[in-house]
Design a protein around this motif. Structure first.
Motif, PDB file in Angstrom:
ATOM      1  N   GLY A 188       0.817  -1.209   0.000  1.00  0.00           N
ATOM      2  CA  GLY A 188       0.000   0.000   0.000  1.00  0.00           C
ATOM      3  C   GLY A 188       0.851   1.259   0.000  1.00  0.00           C
ATOM      4  N   VAL A 189       1.964   1.224   0.736  1.00  0.00           N
ATOM      5  CA  VAL A 189       2.885   2.365   0.756  1.00  0.00           C
ATOM      6  C   VAL A 189       3.407   2.638  -0.656  1.00  0.00           C
ATOM      7  CG1 VAL A 189       5.161   3.139   1.531  1.00  0.00           C
ATOM      8  CG2 VAL A 189       3.558   2.113   3.171  1.00  0.00           C
ATOM      9  N   ALA A 190       3.807   1.579  -1.355  1.00  0.00           N
ATOM     10  CA  ALA A 190       4.317   1.743  -2.721  1.00  0.00           C
ATOM     11  C   ALA A 190       3.250   2.298  -3.646  1.00  0.00           C
ATOM     12  CB  ALA A 190       4.834   0.401  -3.248  1.00  0.00           C
ATOM     13  N   LYS A 191       2.019   1.815  -3.507  1.00  0.00           N
ATOM     14  CA  LYS A 191       0.927   2.330  -4.333  1.00  0.00           C
ATOM     15  C   LYS A 191       0.635   3.795  -4.004  1.00  0.00           C
ATOM     16  CE  LYS A 191      -1.444  -2.059  -5.264  1.00  0.00           C
ATOM     17  NZ  LYS A 191      -1.582  -1.929  -6.737  1.00  0.00           N
ATOM     18  N   PHE A 192       0.726   4.141  -2.727  1.00  0.00           N
ATOM     19  CA  PHE A 192       0.501   5.530  -2.318  1.00  0.00           C
ATOM     20  C   PHE A 192       1.502   6.460  -3.001  1.00  0.00           C
ATOM     21  CE2 PHE A 192       1.671   9.181   0.208  1.00  0.00           C
ATOM     22  CZ  PHE A 192       0.461   9.728   0.591  1.00  0.00           C
ATOM     23  N   PHE A 193       2.782   6.130  -2.892  1.00  0.00           N
ATOM     24  CA  PHE A 193       3.804   7.029  -3.437  1.00  0.00           C
ATOM     25  C   PHE A 193       3.798   7.029  -4.963  1.00  0.00           C
ATOM     26  CE2 PHE A 193       5.538   6.826   0.882  1.00  0.00           C
ATOM     27  CZ  PHE A 193       5.829   8.163   1.090  1.00  0.00           C
ATOM     28  N   LYS A 216      -7.232   4.511  -8.627  1.00  0.00           N
ATOM     29  CA  LYS A 216      -7.242   3.054  -8.413  1.00  0.00           C
ATOM     30  C   LYS A 216      -6.163   2.651  -7.412  1.00  0.00           C
ATOM     31  CE  LYS A 216      -6.952  -1.315 -11.028  1.00  0.00           C
ATOM     32  NZ  LYS A 216      -5.701  -1.857 -10.456  1.00  0.00           N
ATOM     33  N   ASP A 217      -4.948   3.183  -7.583  1.00  0.00           N
ATOM     34  CA  ASP A 217      -3.862   2.886  -6.639  1.00  0.00           C
ATOM     35  C   ASP A 217      -4.230   3.307  -5.220  1.00  0.00           C
ATOM     36  OD1 ASP A 217      -1.932   1.543  -8.065  1.00  0.00           O
ATOM     37  OD2 ASP A 217      -0.687   3.299  -8.473  1.00  0.00           O
ATOM     38  N   LEU A 218      -4.799   4.493  -5.083  1.00  0.00           N
ATOM     39  CA  LEU A 218      -5.121   5.000  -3.746  1.00  0.00           C
ATOM     40  C   LEU A 218      -6.260   4.220  -3.106  1.00  0.00           C
ATOM     41  CD1 LEU A 218      -4.752   8.831  -4.338  1.00  0.00           C
ATOM     42  CD2 LEU A 218      -3.234   7.340  -3.015  1.00  0.00           C
ATOM     43  N   GLU A 219      -7.238   3.850  -3.891  1.00  0.00           N
ATOM     44  CA  GLU A 219      -8.337   3.050  -3.336  1.00  0.00           C
ATOM     45  C   GLU A 219      -7.821   1.705  -2.864  1.00  0.00           C
ATOM     46  OE1 GLU A 219     -12.231   4.848  -5.693  1.00  0.00           O
ATOM     47  OE2 GLU A 219     -11.116   3.190  -6.600  1.00  0.00           O
ATOM     48  N   GLU A 220      -6.902   1.111  -3.613  1.00  0.00           N
ATOM     49  CA  GLU A 220      -6.307  -0.153  -3.176  1.00  0.00           C
ATOM     50  C   GLU A 220      -5.430   0.062  -1.946  1.00  0.00           C
ATOM     51  OE1 GLU A 220      -4.320  -1.644  -6.625  1.00  0.00           O
ATOM     52  OE2 GLU A 220      -6.204  -2.217  -7.625  1.00  0.00           O
ATOM     53  N   ALA A 221      -4.717   1.181  -1.905  1.00  0.00           N
ATOM     54  CA  ALA A 221      -3.851   1.472  -0.756  1.00  0.00           C
ATOM     55  C   ALA A 221      -4.662   1.585   0.531  1.00  0.00           C
ATOM     56  CB  ALA A 221      -3.069   2.758  -1.002  1.00  0.00           C
ATOM     57  N   THR A 222      -5.863   2.163   0.457  1.00  0.00           N
ATOM     58  CA  THR A 222      -6.677   2.311   1.671  1.00  0.00           C
ATOM     59  C   THR A 222      -7.085   0.958   2.239  1.00  0.00           C
ATOM     60  OG1 THR A 222      -8.779   2.467   0.458  1.00  0.00           O
ATOM     61  CG2 THR A 222      -7.602   4.536   0.916  1.00  0.00           C
ATOM     62  N   THR A 251      -3.737   8.584   5.544  1.00  0.00           N
ATOM     63  CA  THR A 251      -2.995   9.443   4.623  1.00  0.00           C
ATOM     64  C   THR A 251      -3.442   9.160   3.196  1.00  0.00           C
ATOM     65  OG1 THR A 251      -1.108   8.921   6.070  1.00  0.00           O
ATOM     66  CG2 THR A 251      -0.701  10.393   4.200  1.00  0.00           C
ATOM     67  N   ALA A 252      -3.689   7.891   2.897  1.00  0.00           N
ATOM     68  CA  ALA A 252      -4.168   7.523   1.562  1.00  0.00           C
ATOM     69  C   ALA A 252      -5.550   8.113   1.307  1.00  0.00           C
ATOM     70  CB  ALA A 252      -4.196   6.010   1.413  1.00  0.00           C
ATOM     71  N   TYR A 253      -6.426   8.076   2.310  1.00  0.00           N
ATOM     72  CA  TYR A 253      -7.747   8.693   2.156  1.00  0.00           C
ATOM     73  C   TYR A 253      -7.619  10.208   1.958  1.00  0.00           C
ATOM     74  CZ  TYR A 253     -10.748   4.663   3.281  1.00  0.00           C
ATOM     75  OH  TYR A 253     -11.439   3.468   3.252  1.00  0.00           O
ATOM     76  N   ALA A 254      -6.711  10.833   2.699  1.00  0.00           N
ATOM     77  CA  ALA A 254      -6.521  12.282   2.571  1.00  0.00           C
ATOM     78  C   ALA A 254      -6.045  12.640   1.169  1.00  0.00           C
ATOM     79  CB  ALA A 254      -5.531  12.779   3.619  1.00  0.00           C
ATOM     80  N   LEU A 255      -5.080  11.883   0.647  1.00  0.00           N
ATOM     81  CA  LEU A 255      -4.607  12.139  -0.709  1.00  0.00           C
ATOM     82  C   LEU A 255      -5.694  11.840  -1.725  1.00  0.00           C
ATOM     83  CD1 LEU A 255      -2.481  12.901  -2.767  1.00  0.00           C
ATOM     84  CD2 LEU A 255      -1.537  10.572  -2.579  1.00  0.00           C
ATOM     85  N   LEU A 256      -6.459  10.781  -1.499  1.00  0.00           N
ATOM     86  CA  LEU A 256      -7.553  10.455  -2.409  1.00  0.00           C
ATOM     87  C   LEU A 256      -8.571  11.588  -2.472  1.00  0.00           C
ATOM     88  CD1 LEU A 256      -9.044   8.509  -4.274  1.00  0.00           C
ATOM     89  CD2 LEU A 256      -9.959   7.354  -2.243  1.00  0.00           C
ATOM     90  N   SER A 257      -8.866  12.206  -1.338  1.00  0.00           N
ATOM     91  CA  SER A 257      -9.812  13.332  -1.345  1.00  0.00           C
ATOM     92  C   SER A 257      -9.235  14.504  -2.130  1.00  0.00           C
ATOM     93  CB  SER A 257     -10.165  13.759   0.087  1.00  0.00           C
ATOM     94  OG  SER A 257      -9.139  14.507   0.708  1.00  0.00           O
ATOM     95  N   ARG A 258      -7.927  14.726  -2.023  1.00  0.00           N
ATOM     96  CA  ARG A 258      -7.279  15.820  -2.758  1.00  0.00           C
ATOM     97  C   ARG A 258      -7.301  15.543  -4.267  1.00  0.00           C
ATOM     98  NH1 ARG A 258      -1.091  17.551  -1.397  1.00  0.00           N
ATOM     99  NH2 ARG A 258      -2.055  18.059   0.633  1.00  0.00           N
ATOM    100  N   VAL A 259      -6.932  14.322  -4.638  1.00  0.00           N
ATOM    101  CA  VAL A 259      -6.875  13.956  -6.056  1.00  0.00           C
ATOM    102  C   VAL A 259      -8.255  14.015  -6.697  1.00  0.00           C
ATOM    103  CG1 VAL A 259      -6.423  12.062  -7.663  1.00  0.00           C
ATOM    104  CG2 VAL A 259      -4.818  12.519  -5.793  1.00  0.00           C
ATOM    105  N   ALA A 260      -9.240  13.422  -6.032  1.00  0.00           N
ATOM    106  CA  ALA A 260     -10.579  13.362  -6.618  1.00  0.00           C
ATOM    107  C   ALA A 260     -11.219  14.741  -6.705  1.00  0.00           C
ATOM    108  CB  ALA A 260     -11.454  12.417  -5.795  1.00  0.00           C
ATOM    109  N   LEU A 261     -10.967  15.600  -5.719  1.00  0.00           N
ATOM    110  CA  LEU A 261     -11.466  16.976  -5.791  1.00  0.00           C
ATOM    111  C   LEU A 261     -10.812  17.714  -6.944  1.00  0.00           C
ATOM    112  CD1 LEU A 261     -13.236  19.204  -4.498  1.00  0.00           C
ATOM    113  CD2 LEU A 261     -11.233  19.834  -3.131  1.00  0.00           C
ATOM    114  N   TYR A 262      -9.512  17.525  -7.091  1.00  0.00           N
ATOM    115  CA  TYR A 262      -8.802  18.125  -8.230  1.00  0.00           C
ATOM    116  C   TYR A 262      -9.437  17.682  -9.539  1.00  0.00           C
ATOM    117  CZ  TYR A 262      -5.467  18.123 -12.066  1.00  0.00           C
ATOM    118  OH  TYR A 262      -4.895  18.248 -13.308  1.00  0.00           O
ATOM    119  N   GLU A 263      -9.627  16.373  -9.689  1.00  0.00           N
ATOM    120  CA  GLU A 263     -10.119  15.874 -10.972  1.00  0.00           C
ATOM    121  C   GLU A 263     -11.544  16.334 -11.253  1.00  0.00           C
ATOM    122  OE1 GLU A 263      -9.849  13.784 -14.653  1.00  0.00           O
ATOM    123  OE2 GLU A 263      -8.482  14.797 -13.259  1.00  0.00           O
TER     124      GLU A 263
END
Length: 575
Positions: free
Chosen positions: A137-142, A187-193, A210-222
């Motif tokens: 999950g760490v690898a998928k996050f980064f 997809k990577d972030l959802e799997e990381a969570t 942290t993965a959920y926090a980044l996912l919220s940032r990415v999805a809001l951006y998109e």
């Protein structure tokens, strides 16, 4: 204990450097196998080695910069990263021609290569299954974080999710569309969570939230990028942003810290309940220069007039509220400017007096007159304040406050925002700040029973790319004020909202003005002011060119390298 632990990490990281695949171009990082005393066959033998390898990933978080460097997420500017809040002490503008190389392009792809190797090797390492899943999950996050930033900066980019050998035909292939890259990131972030542990080494390493926090940032951006820049539906992404943010908000371990300023001036953010992930600095191991640049004779970057006027009064009303705002006393004096204003204003900038080249304040001067003091910490003294590379305040990377505002913005953009949603999110941030909270009918925004009516929302500047609802406008304002000086976050917001015109000195003159100092009108002072007394920090302006400046140029060296292999890597529009 802390010192020993961090030094141990550094020593082990040096040993793992052989597997990092450090490089200077996209093609190099894809081609070159790791070399050193460790080999690919003898390194992946223990959980401890995997952990050591994962530590290398954290260099990607810039925070306040490293040692004397000014490549950072906060305060410092360069030609690829400046905003409309702070005027840099040296004039910055956009690149006009494509560069041969790009440091971000290189470093992001280097990290992606490390992550792809990690994902390939970790399954065979003997360790507890939960820990094995966590590091996957760490690898998928980064990997997701790196591809997200590539897509934000460059648009369509080469994409691979495999660790490739030099002779692999997939090393060179056409760029994947930005939309597909972002879908892979999500997809990577959802799997990381689902893979990562709920907590790992407190808040200094990434975890499920942290993965959920980044996912919220990415999805809001998109979601917002599609809506405002591409005129496409972004609903599914906005819903993902809302759901991911809620996952963090429902974790009772995270709470807003009572003191907003402490997020940015603390010597220790470890265990801070608002900080989902922080970057730690420690004397003799890693320092920064953020305090030195705001506490010495170096001219400070200063607040712009455009940003200063965005601070509401304590009643939550804009300073130019149509119908009047009795709490706003004007800007004839610094006392009036700060009277009754959002308390974060005086926490970030000095309210005693302006400081400029003709009249320093305690040895400090500012390019716009506003004295920056957000990073000041009374507990830090001597060289830890005044010497470049020796400052030790920790930097926030992901915070609960951002998650709250991601949630509020997603709700507003979905058109489903209720007062319950506001109370669950943005109103907690506003209450912490000490200003009136919002109510809404779904589109409008009110405070204390008064409907907010900010003339700036419908100004000629806003109409260039489109006017938003009063509620969205107020949520955007809150992001600006809550994250004041968080340069990289503000720049990303401006671009996803299609508001690049904010950075243009002709379309938005207030972005290149500072404090109002009427006493300088008509004088021969070195600090120049306009006819109304507003400081003019520069004698030059800047022009934002769309669509060119919404994306950076693809490095020309990489275009040539791909072309030599028969693959066209297209340059971005305008470059």
């Amino acid at each position: 204990m802390r010192n020993l632990k961090i030094n141990a990490k550094i020593k082990l990281s040096v040993l793992a450097l052989s597997l990092a695949g450090l490089s200077f171009s996209c093609s190099d990082f894809l081609d070159t196998p790791p070399k050193d005393i460790f080999t690919d066959s003898n390194f992946w033998t223990s959980e401890n080695n995997v952990k050591t390898y994962s530590w290398l990933n954290y260099d990607t978080f810039l925070g306040y910069g490293n040692n004397s460097g000014t490549t950072a997420d906060f305060y410092f500017h360069n030609s690829n990263n400046f905003d409309d809040n702070l005027a840099m002490n040296v004039f910055t503008t956009f690149n006009t021609t494509a560069n041969a190389t790009n440091a971000n392009w290189n470093s992001y792809y280097t990290l992606i290569r490390r992550c792809n190797l990690m994902l390939e090797r970790v399954p065979a390492v003997s360790m507890e299954e939960a820990k094995k899943n966590h590091y996957l999950g760490v690898a998928k996050f980064f990997r997701a974080f790196s591809y997200f930033r590539l897509a934000q900066e460059f648009g369509d980019v080469p994409y691979t999710d495999a660790y490739l050998n030099q002779d692999d035909a997939k090393v060179y292939k056409p760029a994947l569309s930005r939309a597909e890259v972002i879908n892979n990131v999500i997809k990577d972030l959802e799997e990381a969570t689902t893979l990562m542990l709920p907590i790992d080494d407190k808040n200094i390493t990434v975890n499920k939230y942290t993965a959920y926090a980044l996912l919220s940032r990415v999805a809001l951006y998109e979601g917002t990028n599609r809506k405002y820049n591409l005129a496409q539906p972004g609903t599914q992404y906005l819903q993902k942003a809302k759901d991911a943010a809620l996952a963090v908000m429902n974790n009772a371990a995270y709470k807003l810290n009572p003191d907003w300023k402490s997020l940015y001036n603390s010597l220790e953010l470890l265990n801070n309940t608002e900080v989902i992930l922080g970057k730690r600095y420690l004397r003799g191991v890693l320092g920064n220069s953020i305090q030195a640049y705001t506490n010495t004779s170096t001219v400070q970057s200063g607040l712009s007039k455009f940003a200063a006027e965005s601070y509401t009064t304590i009643n939550g009303l804009p300073v130019k509220q149509i119908g009047g705002n009795a709490e706003y006393l004007g800007d004839n004096t610094i006392t009036n400017v700060f009277a009754n204003r959002d308390p974060r204003f005086a926490k970030a900038f000095g309210n005693v007096d302006y400081a400029y080249s003709d009249k320093p304040l305690n040895g400090l001067t500012s390019i716009t007159g506003y004295v920056f003091q957000l990073y000041n910490n009374p507990a830090a003294t001597g060289t830890e304040v005044t010497t470049i590379g020796q400052n030790q305040i920790d930097a926030p990377i992901f915070t609960l406050s951002e998650v709250y505002l991601n949630y509020a913005e997603a709700c507003a953009e979905l058109g489903t925002a209720t007062n319950a949603d506001l109370n669950l999110s943005i109103n907690k941030v506003k209450a912490r700040a000490g200003i009136a909270t919002l109510t809404t009918d779904g589109s409008n925004a009110s405070v204390g029973g008064i409907q907010i009516n900010d003339p700036q929302r419908t100004s000629a500047l806003e109409q260039i790319s489109g006017v938003v609802s009063p509620l969205i406008w107020e949520i955007r304002r809150e992001r600006r004020l809550e994250f004041m000086s968080w340069t990289s976050l503000r720049k990303a917001d401006i671009l996803r909202w299609k508001k690049g015109d904010y950075l243009d000195g002709t379309k938005n003159p207030d972005v290149l003005l500072g404090a109002r100092i009427p006493s300088l009108i008509g004088t021969a002072s070195k600090t120049k002011v306009d006819a109304n007394g507003y400081v003019i920090p520069y004698t030059v302006s800047r022009t934002f060119i769309a669509p060119k400046h919404y994306l950076s140029a693809i490095p020309t060296n990489d275009i040539s390298l791909f072309l030599a292999e028969g693959v066209e890597l297209k340059q971005n529009p305008g470059w």
